[in-house]
Design an enzyme around this catalytic site. Structure first.
Site, PDB file in Angstrom:
ATOM      1  N   ASN A   1     -31.944  -7.384-101.968  1.00 65.86           N
ATOM      2  CA  ASN A   1     -31.026  -8.577-101.942  1.00 65.86           C
ATOM      3  C   ASN A   1     -30.015  -8.528-101.053  1.00 65.86           C
ATOM      4  O   ASN A   1     -29.754  -9.602-100.322  1.00 65.86           O
ATOM      5  CB  ASN A   1     -30.376  -8.580-103.386  1.00 65.86           C
ATOM      6  CG  ASN A   1     -29.677  -7.395-103.687  1.00 65.86           C
ATOM      7  OD1 ASN A   1     -29.860  -6.393-103.246  1.00 65.86           O
ATOM      8  ND2 ASN A   1     -28.580  -7.329-104.076  1.00 65.86           N
TER       9      ASN A   1
ATOM     10  N   GLU B   1     -26.599   2.504-107.669  1.00 65.86           N
ATOM     11  CA  GLU B   1     -25.833   1.111-107.635  1.00 65.86           C
ATOM     12  C   GLU B   1     -26.819   0.270-108.481  1.00 65.86           C
ATOM     13  O   GLU B   1     -27.605  -0.240-107.851  1.00 65.86           O
ATOM     14  CB  GLU B   1     -25.245   0.811-106.427  1.00 65.86           C
ATOM     15  CG  GLU B   1     -24.335  -0.029-106.177  1.00 65.86           C
ATOM     16  CD  GLU B   1     -24.501  -1.631-106.557  1.00 65.86           C
ATOM     17  OE1 GLU B   1     -24.941  -1.974-107.729  1.00 65.86           O
ATOM     18  OE2 GLU B   1     -25.112  -2.260-105.589  1.00 65.86           O
TER      19      GLU B   1
ATOM     20  N   CYS C   1     -25.098  -8.335-106.737  1.00 62.11           N
ATOM     21  CA  CYS C   1     -25.002  -7.369-107.943  1.00 62.11           C
ATOM     22  C   CYS C   1     -23.508  -7.577-108.484  1.00 62.11           C
ATOM     23  O   CYS C   1     -23.128  -7.397-109.737  1.00 62.11           O
ATOM     24  CB  CYS C   1     -24.788  -5.897-107.508  1.00 62.11           C
ATOM     25  SG  CYS C   1     -24.285  -5.516-105.887  1.00 62.11           S
TER      26      CYS C   1
ATOM     27  N   GLU D   1     -19.854   4.603-103.305  1.00 57.87           N
ATOM     28  CA  GLU D   1     -20.350   4.434-101.893  1.00 57.87           C
ATOM     29  C   GLU D   1     -19.117   3.980-101.013  1.00 57.87           C
ATOM     30  O   GLU D   1     -18.323   3.219-101.501  1.00 57.87           O
ATOM     31  CB  GLU D   1     -21.540   3.468-101.683  1.00 57.87           C
ATOM     32  CG  GLU D   1     -22.760   3.835-102.539  1.00 57.87           C
ATOM     33  CD  GLU D   1     -23.839   2.846-102.293  1.00 57.87           C
ATOM     34  OE1 GLU D   1     -24.628   3.454-101.441  1.00 57.87           O
ATOM     35  OE2 GLU D   1     -23.876   1.929-103.062  1.00 57.87           O
TER      36      GLU D   1
HETATM   37  P1  NDP Z   1     -36.277  -2.411-108.472  1.00 60.00           P
HETATM   38  O1  NDP Z   1     -35.225  -1.464-109.182  1.00 60.00           O
HETATM   39  O2  NDP Z   1     -37.605  -2.131-109.059  1.00 60.00           O
HETATM   40  O3  NDP Z   1     -36.486  -2.164-106.910  1.00 60.00           O
HETATM   41  C1  NDP Z   1     -35.441  -1.645-106.115  1.00 60.00           C
HETATM   42  C2  NDP Z   1     -35.922  -0.516-105.074  1.00 60.00           C
HETATM   43  O4  NDP Z   1     -36.465   0.453-105.887  1.00 60.00           O
HETATM   44  C3  NDP Z   1     -36.924  -1.282-104.348  1.00 60.00           C
HETATM   45  O5  NDP Z   1     -37.013  -0.513-102.962  1.00 60.00           O
HETATM   46  C4  NDP Z   1     -38.138  -0.684-105.126  1.00 60.00           C
HETATM   47  O6  NDP Z   1     -39.313  -0.633-104.360  1.00 60.00           O
HETATM   48  C5  NDP Z   1     -37.744   0.778-105.535  1.00 60.00           C
HETATM   49  N1  NDP Z   1     -38.422   1.360-106.559  1.00 60.00           N
HETATM   50  C6  NDP Z   1     -39.063   0.766-107.580  1.00 60.00           C
HETATM   51  N2  NDP Z   1     -39.359   1.645-108.597  1.00 60.00           N
HETATM   52  C7  NDP Z   1     -39.296   3.050-108.057  1.00 60.00           C
HETATM   53  C8  NDP Z   1     -39.419   4.265-108.368  1.00 60.00           C
HETATM   54  N3  NDP Z   1     -40.093   4.367-109.462  1.00 60.00           N
HETATM   55  N4  NDP Z   1     -39.102   5.145-107.649  1.00 60.00           N
HETATM   56  C9  NDP Z   1     -38.521   5.101-106.433  1.00 60.00           C
HETATM   57  N5  NDP Z   1     -38.260   3.679-106.024  1.00 60.00           N
HETATM   58  C10 NDP Z   1     -38.530   2.847-106.728  1.00 60.00           C
HETATM   59  O7  NDP Z   1     -35.850  -3.840-108.476  1.00 60.00           O
HETATM   60  P2  NDP Z   1     -36.752  -5.316-108.502  1.00 60.00           P
HETATM   61  O8  NDP Z   1     -36.873  -5.572-107.130  1.00 60.00           O
HETATM   62  O9  NDP Z   1     -37.758  -4.997-109.484  1.00 60.00           O
HETATM   63  O10 NDP Z   1     -35.772  -6.159-109.371  1.00 60.00           O
HETATM   64  C11 NDP Z   1     -35.684  -6.314-110.736  1.00 60.00           C
HETATM   65  C12 NDP Z   1     -34.081  -6.527-111.033  1.00 60.00           C
HETATM   66  O11 NDP Z   1     -33.288  -5.444-110.820  1.00 60.00           O
HETATM   67  C13 NDP Z   1     -33.524  -7.693-110.604  1.00 60.00           C
HETATM   68  O12 NDP Z   1     -33.647  -8.935-111.251  1.00 60.00           O
HETATM   69  C14 NDP Z   1     -31.995  -7.291-110.431  1.00 60.00           C
HETATM   70  O13 NDP Z   1     -31.544  -7.541-111.907  1.00 60.00           O
HETATM   71  C15 NDP Z   1     -32.009  -6.004-110.328  1.00 60.00           C
HETATM   72  N6  NDP Z   1     -31.603  -5.562-108.908  1.00 60.00           N
HETATM   73  C16 NDP Z   1     -30.384  -4.997-108.672  1.00 60.00           C
HETATM   74  C17 NDP Z   1     -29.960  -5.157-107.495  1.00 60.00           C
HETATM   75  C18 NDP Z   1     -28.625  -4.499-107.170  1.00 60.00           C
HETATM   76  O14 NDP Z   1     -28.033  -4.857-106.129  1.00 60.00           O
HETATM   77  N7  NDP Z   1     -27.969  -3.645-107.807  1.00 60.00           N
HETATM   78  C19 NDP Z   1     -30.914  -5.038-106.556  1.00 60.00           C
HETATM   79  C20 NDP Z   1     -32.401  -5.350-106.502  1.00 60.00           C
HETATM   80  C21 NDP Z   1     -32.647  -5.691-107.998  1.00 60.00           C
HETATM   81  P3  NDP Z   1     -40.447  -1.902-104.477  1.00 60.00           P
HETATM   82  O15 NDP Z   1     -39.895  -2.775-103.822  1.00 60.00           O
HETATM   83  O16 NDP Z   1     -41.621  -1.495-104.061  1.00 60.00           O
HETATM   84  O17 NDP Z   1     -40.571  -2.150-105.808  1.00 60.00           O
END
Ligand code: NDP
Length: 481
Positions: free
Chosen positions: A158, A256, A290, A460
């Site tokens: 994001n 976060e 977020c 952070e």
């Molecule tokens: P994820 O939590 O799956 O992804 C965030 C990051 O973590 C990406 O780099 C992802 O890699 C990585 N990741 C995923 N699974 C693992 C794991 N088991 N071990 C280590 N790293 C991992 O979020 P999504 O992209 O699926 O988004 C889903 C929802 O999460 C959104 O709709 C939103 O609600 C929330 N979200 C919140 C954010 C915030 O700012 N707090 C940011 C993004 C999402 P990869 O891209 O390869 O999956």
């Protein structure tokens, strides 16, 4: 923009490591990066395997020792050069951000600037990472901030640049090496940042970008015993899983994890100002924020007046080509995210305002304001992470507080009132890590940022940012003869 040449991955050497329980799914060995505004393929990036992660950790550990041994002033100088390199390539970084994340050009430039500012701020902290001298009997007692070693930063899609920099800038400044895994949809700015770091003179291996799937590359970083801290931004379920995986090695973790933040408007507020702020407080970055204020709570006596101002403003938000300077909101990041957002738009929740968005191609979703009758419905309680907010009326301060805190999250929120006493009472009462009064700003890199409850763990940014990437060591020196 055509396909990018593969930027250095620094992990191409074959490796031999002891096998671990990496999940072996049939995920592809390269990432196809799409432009979310057009669905065109803009790059194919090879993924980093668990074995290559192990090599990267080895290299990082070597580079870290030399880095930590540098005079603090020299580390700071190199980080400033890194910041200058980011500054010199802001247009290019912003262009990549627009291309792979669909952010508006103005936002993308701000994001690259934020990464630069973070590096400068962290560089300024290197020489202020000061230990203490503690009065003791029979000797001299001093504390040192020792770097942790190798730190893993797992970044979301994001805000790919700023959120990555919130981790890597203070981590590097405190004397650590960093392995950055960008989200699979947005690896391009991270790879360019890696090139900029090398060109600035940071040692090879100190800052490595490891693109790949979360469940393979990300998990390999989390599980590697040579990685001493994980900084993760993303979804709550993945955050919890990472924390439990870190537990076996007592690995430090900062999480976060998003939110469902309230935007609380009292009858005594400057309604014009509050109403002018409310649309972009949840629509900025297409709601993929977020800190988005997605629960608009309005005191009953001004509810109708407030909505009469806000609803047309939401409907007038310009959604479209992110490169057009007039555009206020671009697409969502992916079809998956668009479908997730749409799953909240069910017939049983009344719609108060519905904006416009292009049909496609591209992952578009029009802005929406919902007025659920049930404050406990999915749309009112779960993080939607799209351009959708709910509005709910409240009667008095106690009612506002009850609604504001009726969430498992606690990241941020806004309070609109002219009554200073009320502002302070409410600010102390709302369970959230970052509140703003008569404003919807959340993130300032010089102030601490993080969440209560399921919004995360740890903080952070802010004056303690570097210290979060160190261990405190206490040394007693006897003065006895
Ligand atoms: P994820 O939590 O799956 O992804 C965030 C990051 O973590 C990406 O780099 C992802 O890699 C990585 N990741 C995923 N699974 C693992 C794991 N088991 N071990 C280590 N790293 C991992 O979020 P999504 O992209 O699926 O988004 C889903 C929802 O999460 C959104 O709709 C939103 O609600 C929330 N979200 C919140 C954010 C915030 O700012 N707090 C940011 C993004 C999402 P990869 O891209 O390869 O999956």
């Amino acid at each position: 923009m055509g396909a990018l040449p593969l930027l250095r991955a620094h992990v191409s050497r074959p490796v031999t490591t002891s096998p671990r329980d990496f999940e072996t799914t049939s995920l592809p060995e390269s990432l196809t990066v799409l432009n979310p505004a057009t669905e065109e393929v803009v790059a194919e990036i090879p993924t980093v395997s668990p074995e290559q992660v192990a090599v990267a950790v080895e290299r990082a550990a070597k580079a870290q020792q030399a880095w930590a041994a540098l005079a603090p002033g020299d580390r700071a100088r190199l980080l400033r050069r890194f910041a200058d390199g980011v500054d010199a390539r802001i247009d290019e970084l912003a262009d990549l951000e627009v291309t792979e994340a669909g952010h508006t050009l103005g936002n993308a430039r701000w994001e690259a600037g934020n990464a630069r500012d973070l590096l400068e701020y962290a560089a300024g902290g290197v020489e202020r990472l000061i230990g203490r001298q503690i009065p003791v009997a029979g000797g001299l007692d001093v504390t040192f901030h020792e770097p942790l070693g190798v730190v893993g930063v797992i970044a979301p899609w994001n805000f790919p640049m700023p959120i990555a920099a919130w981790g890597f800038a203070p981590a590097l400044a405190a004397g650590n090496a960093v392995l950055l895994k960008p989200a699979e949809t947005t690896p391009l700015t991270a790879l360019l940042l890696q090139d900029i770091a090398l060109a600035a003179g940071l040692p090879e291996g100190l800052f490595q970008v490891l693109p790949g799937h979360g469940r393979i590359t990300g998990q390999a970083i989390v599980d590697h015993p040579g990685v001493r801290k994980i900084v993760f931004t993303g979804s709550t379920p993945v955050g919890k899983e990472i924390m439990s995986r870190c537990a076996s090695g007592l690995k430090r973790v900062t999480l976060e994890l998003g939110g469902k933040s309230p935007n609380i408007v009292f009858a005594d507020a400057d309604l014009q100002r509050a109403a002018a702020s409310a649309p972009m407080a949840f629509l900025d970055n297409s709601g993929q924020d977020c800190c988005a204020r997605t629960r608009i709570l309005v005191q009953r006596e001004v509810y109708d007046d407030f909505l009469a101002l806000v609803a047309p403003a939401i409907e007038a938000v310009r959604v479209g080509d992110p490169r057009d300077a007039a555009t206020e909101m671009g697409p969502l990041i992916s079809a998956v995210q668009r479908d997730r957002v749409r799953s909240y738009l069910t017939d049983d929740v009344p719609v108060l305002a519905r904006g416009k968005a292009p049909e496609g191609p591209g992952f578009w979703q029009a802005p929406m304001l919902l007025a659920p009758e049930d404050a406990g419905c999915r749309a009112a309680t779960e993080e939607i992470f799209g351009p959708v907010a709910v509005v709910l009326p409240f009667d008095d301060e106690a009612d506002a507080l009850r609604l504001a805190n009726a969430t498992r999250y606690g990241l941020s929120g806004s309070l609109w009132t002219r009554d200073i006493g009320r502002a302070v009472r409410m600010a102390r009462g709302v369970n959230a890590g970052n509140l703003s009064v008569n404003s919807h700003s959340s993130v300032r890199y010089w102030t601490p940022f993080g969440g209560f409850g399921e919004s995360g763990l740890g903080r952070e940014l802010g004056p303690d940012a570097l210290a979060h990437f160190t261990e405190t060591k206490n040394v007693f020196i006897s003065t006895e003869d």
